[in-house]
Motif scaffolding. Structure first.
Motif, mmCIF file in Angstrom:
data_model
loop_
_atom_site.group_PDB
_atom_site.id
_atom_site.type_symbol
_atom_site.label_atom_id
_atom_site.label_comp_id
_atom_site.label_asym_id
_atom_site.label_seq_id
_atom_site.Cartn_x
_atom_site.Cartn_y
_atom_site.Cartn_z
ATOM 1 N N UNK A 1 0.832 -1.211 0.000
ATOM 2 C CA UNK A 1 0.000 0.000 0.000
ATOM 3 C C UNK A 1 0.866 1.260 0.000
ATOM 4 N N UNK A 2 1.947 1.259 0.774
ATOM 5 C CA UNK A 2 2.834 2.422 0.805
ATOM 6 C C UNK A 2 3.563 2.596 -0.519
ATOM 7 N N UNK B 1 4.179 5.721 -5.532
ATOM 8 C CA UNK B 1 4.144 5.864 -6.985
ATOM 9 C C UNK B 1 3.111 6.882 -7.443
ATOM 10 N N UNK B 2 1.923 6.884 -6.813
ATOM 11 C CA UNK B 2 0.901 7.863 -7.178
ATOM 12 C C UNK B 2 1.329 9.279 -6.833
ATOM 13 N N UNK B 3 1.983 9.441 -5.686
ATOM 14 C CA UNK B 3 2.422 10.787 -5.289
ATOM 15 C C UNK B 3 3.494 11.317 -6.228
ATOM 16 N N UNK B 4 4.370 10.455 -6.709
ATOM 17 C CA UNK B 4 5.417 10.915 -7.625
ATOM 18 C C UNK B 4 4.847 11.238 -8.999
ATOM 19 N N UNK B 5 3.773 10.593 -9.398
ATOM 20 C CA UNK B 5 3.163 10.911 -10.681
ATOM 21 C C UNK B 5 2.383 12.222 -10.633
ATOM 22 N N UNK B 6 1.812 12.570 -9.450
ATOM 23 C CA UNK B 6 1.002 13.773 -9.331
ATOM 24 C C UNK B 6 1.764 14.913 -8.723
ATOM 25 N N UNK B 7 0.998 15.763 -8.049
ATOM 26 C CA UNK B 7 1.581 16.974 -7.460
ATOM 27 C C UNK B 7 1.531 16.951 -5.952
ATOM 28 N N UNK B 8 0.915 15.909 -5.349
ATOM 29 C CA UNK B 8 0.800 15.853 -3.898
ATOM 30 C C UNK B 8 2.057 15.221 -3.315
ATOM 31 N N UNK B 9 3.146 15.927 -3.381
ATOM 32 C CA UNK B 9 4.394 15.403 -2.859
ATOM 33 C C UNK B 9 4.890 16.091 -1.612
ATOM 34 N N UNK B 10 4.150 17.101 -1.103
ATOM 35 C CA UNK B 10 4.645 17.852 0.052
ATOM 36 C C UNK B 10 4.537 17.047 1.340
ATOM 37 N N UNK B 11 3.636 16.043 1.376
ATOM 38 C CA UNK B 11 3.518 15.202 2.565
ATOM 39 C C UNK B 11 4.088 13.811 2.340
ATOM 40 N N UNK B 12 4.822 13.619 1.279
ATOM 41 C CA UNK B 12 5.285 12.291 0.915
ATOM 42 C C UNK B 12 6.272 11.749 1.932
ATOM 43 N N UNK B 13 7.269 12.520 2.277
ATOM 44 C CA UNK B 13 8.306 12.037 3.189
ATOM 45 C C UNK B 13 7.753 11.784 4.581
ATOM 46 N N UNK B 14 6.874 12.654 5.051
ATOM 47 C CA UNK B 14 6.318 12.471 6.384
ATOM 48 C C UNK B 14 5.352 11.290 6.427
ATOM 49 N N UNK B 15 4.557 11.113 5.379
ATOM 50 C CA UNK B 15 3.610 10.009 5.357
ATOM 51 C C UNK B 15 4.283 8.649 5.333
ATOM 52 N N UNK B 16 5.443 8.526 4.702
ATOM 53 C CA UNK B 16 6.173 7.264 4.649
ATOM 54 C C UNK B 16 7.066 7.049 5.860
ATOM 55 N N UNK B 17 7.148 8.008 6.761
ATOM 56 C CA UNK B 17 7.987 7.869 7.943
ATOM 57 C C UNK B 17 9.450 8.133 7.709
ATOM 58 N N UNK B 18 9.808 8.741 6.575
ATOM 59 C CA UNK B 18 11.217 8.970 6.272
ATOM 60 C C UNK B 18 11.804 10.110 7.084
ATOM 61 N N UNK B 19 10.959 11.030 7.573
ATOM 62 C CA UNK B 19 11.476 12.165 8.339
ATOM 63 C C UNK B 19 11.880 11.770 9.755
ATOM 64 N N UNK C 1 7.920 -4.861 -3.411
ATOM 65 C CA UNK C 1 7.555 -4.305 -2.106
ATOM 66 C C UNK C 1 7.388 -5.422 -1.079
ATOM 67 N N UNK C 2 7.589 -5.059 0.190
ATOM 68 C CA UNK C 2 7.394 -5.945 1.352
ATOM 69 C C UNK C 2 8.371 -7.101 1.397
#
Length: 635
Positions: free
Chosen positions: A89-90, A95-113, A216-217
């Protein structure tokens, strides 16, 4: 803005930022924002990251059928590096976030920060790779393998450090487009010292993970491989438990040269703490871990990613359990006591472990190694034993006391309570009353030793007791620490008697001055007098404290009819001073009287227009007029 009219293929392992920068240099655009509008339809797009966005717009703008969106994200971004450690799911969300414009929460949503591993603040390059790329392709460019987190050395040139790129202006801009050799005269500066071997190994493993294109996984099963390798190296106990102290000591010795690098600044190693990332990799975890953490452990245990992926744990045959100590079981001092407790006395494993101060697992393993059959507690109890448990619980005993008195397990006591709802409710009430009396005695002791102690002091010293009171009897606890209320004498900050006398005097003086004023009279109302002495708010708020002021207002105020009669007298004097004739309508107009005045005012008008008629109302503040002749008026 239309897309570019020429085709430009991305180079091997080239970042999207470097690819668009080469388009900018060849397009002839005035500035880089025009190229960003053409390629990604947004002049504020930030492409200088390992996981850029707007790739969907990029794939549609280049009109290159051989380079689709999935190909660009797979071979020219770092998504293949992060994907093995993400859930399906992550990975789909990434992949969807990189194709679109909703990338400002990408790092925080994946726990990378919060992973503790920082990515490079800006694109990096290897000086030797830049020279080779210029010789092979005519231009130097940024590689994806050099932009991975924790990578500070080149995987192809072990003696080269990675250096940050600089743009033409000499300073980094978030939206700027530039190449590695721009602004430095065709030469990329490097460092004289060579990077440590452990850092080079991490860079090589990162490149291998990026090019492996794992699904993945897949990292969910790596924990078993780690534990099997640690068991092979002798870093686990015979029962399969990890020797955390030895593991951490060996791991820190392997990466001693990297302890001062920025990679390890955010990675905390504490074998006895709760935030130890190394122990978290070896335990079952609900969320994914950062790839750099896996690669550090793989580099230490295996040295190569291919060897790790192909590793097959050695098969072990059933054998007697061997202890880690140097002496054998027969020489163990507790072996005789263990045999006596289990064999002669017939105690259970729990009772033996409690007496010897060992864990139940250790006692069981030692008993199996000695060939001693351990007795098992029966799962069913007799009616007599059940009635005994119920009788002890009805007496208000706790679970531990019931276990000591009846000799059954804690689970048996709880099962008995669950099977009897009435007994459970009665037992809970007994326990609550017992705990309440215990906590009340605790508060009494605190108040006796610290009479001046507050509720905050009690909370600081007895936090568990305060938490119990907060849930069950908080009002009683507050009442014990509230000081007795003492009636406070009411203080008067103002001398109201003197203030009252002063206001009464000022009101009478203001009324006298208003009557003596030669201008057009105004009615002496309560509001007008209070406004004159500037005491409107004081009187409205504290009138009950101002009796003399109330009497002065009642004495000096006048009615509407009295004020109109006084204006009639003033109008008559004003016409006499001017030497003009006096008529009723002129007096009414000058005095501001209504068309139909009241009878008292009409009588005053009739007397004012007749000569030699005295106008006398008989009491202050009304005025008196005497008409001596038709043309002269005197008071």
């Amino acid at each position: 803005m239309p897309p570019p009219t020429f085709q430009l293929e991305p180079l091997p392992d080239e970042t999207v930022h470097s690819w668009i920068s080469r388009r900018y240099l060849l397009s002839g655009d005035h500035c880089g924002t025009d190229t960003l509008r053409r390629c990604v339809q947004d002049r504020h797009a930030i492409l200088a990251t390992p996981l850029p966005t707007r790739l969907g717009a990029l794939g549609s703008s280049v009109r290159d059928r051989t380079r689709q969106d999935a190909w660009i994200s797979e071979h020219h971004t770092a998504i293949a590096y992060y994907r093995p450690c993400l859930s399906r799911a992550q990975a789909a969300q990434l992949g969807q976030a990189m194709q679109g414009i909703e990338g400002h929460r990408l790092w925080m949503g994946l726990g990378l920060t919060r992973a503790g591993v920082r990515s490079p603040p800006r694109p990096q390059c290897c000086p030797a790779c830049v020279v080779e790329d210029r010789a092979a392709y005519g231009v130097g460019y940024a590689h994806v393998s050099h932009q991975l987190p924790g990578v500070a050395a080149c995987h192809r040139h072990p003696d080269q450090w990675l250096v940050p790129l600089v743009d033409v202006g000499g300073r980094h801009a978030r939206h700027a487009l530039y190449l590695p050799d721009a602004g430095v005269g065709g030469r990329v500066p490097g460092r004289a010292d060579a990077p440590p071997a452990s850092l080079v190994a991490l860079a090589q493993l990162s490149h291998q993970l990026l090019t492996a294109r794992l699904p993945a996984s897949v990292a969910d099963g790596w924990r078993d491989t780690y534990r099997a390798r640690l068991a092979e190296l002798g870093l686990t106990t015979p029962s399969g438990r990890l020797r955390q102290g030895e593991i951490h000591e060996a791991f820190c010795a392997e990466y001693a040269a990297l302890r001062a690098t920025p990679l390890f600044n955010g990675l905390r190693l504490d074998p006895h703490g709760e935030c130890d990332w190394l122990a978290g990799l070896l335990r079952p975890h609900r969320t994914g871990k950062h790839p750099a953490k896996h690669l550090l452990l793989i580099s230490w245990l295996f040295g190569d990613l291919g060897r790790f992926l192909d590793y097959a744990p050695p098969r072990t045959t059933a054998a007697p359990v061997a202890f880690a100590s140097d002496q054998q079981h027969e020489d163990d001092e507790s072996a005789t006591e263990l045999l006596q407790l289990i064999g002669s006395q017939g105690l259970t494993l729990t009772e033996v472990a409690r007496r010897l101060g060992l864990s139940i697992t250790t006692v069981r393993l030692r008993a199996e190694a000695l060939g001693v059959a351990t007795p098992r507690r029966r799962k069913h109890i007799s009616n007599e034993k059940e009635q005994e448990i119920i009788r002890v619980l009805r007496g208000g005993c706790s679970v531990d006391e019931t276990v000591d008195r009846t000799g059954v397990s804690t689970s048996t006591v709880y099962r008995t309570l669950a099977a009897n709802p009435e007994l459970k409710s009665l037992w809970r009430n007994h326990q609550l009353s017992r705990r309440r009396a215990q906590e009340h005695r605790r508060v009494a002791r605190f108040r006796r030793h610290r009479a001046d102690g507050s509720l905050s002091d009690y909370r600081a010293m007895h936090s568990a007791s305060y938490a119990w009171f907060y849930r069950h009897d908080y009002e009683w606890l507050r009442a014990q620490f509230q000081p007795p209320r003492r009636p406070r004498p009411r203080r008067r900050l103002c001398d109201w008697a003197g203030r009252d006398s002063q206001l009464a005097s000022e009101i009478r003086q203001a009324a006298t001055q208003a009557l003596a004023c030669p201008l057009k009279p105004r009615r002496l109302s309560r509001t007008a007098l209070l406004r004159t002495v500037d005491a409107t708010a004081t009187y409205e708020k504290y009138r009950h404290l101002l009796p003399q002021t109330r009497a002065a207002l009642a004495e000096c105020t006048e009615s509407v009819e009295a004020a109109q009669v006084r204006r009639v007298a003033w109008a008559a004097r004003e016409f006499a001073r001017r030497g003009e004739s006096v008529t009723e309508w002129r007096i009414k107009r000058l005095a501001g009287l209504p068309r139909s005045p009241v009878p008292k005012v009409k009588e005053a008008l009739r007397r004012a227009v007749r000569p030699s008629i005295r106008i006398d109302e008989g009491s202050a503040p009304d005025a008196t007029l005497r008409l001596s002749n038709p043309h002269t008026y005197m008071t």
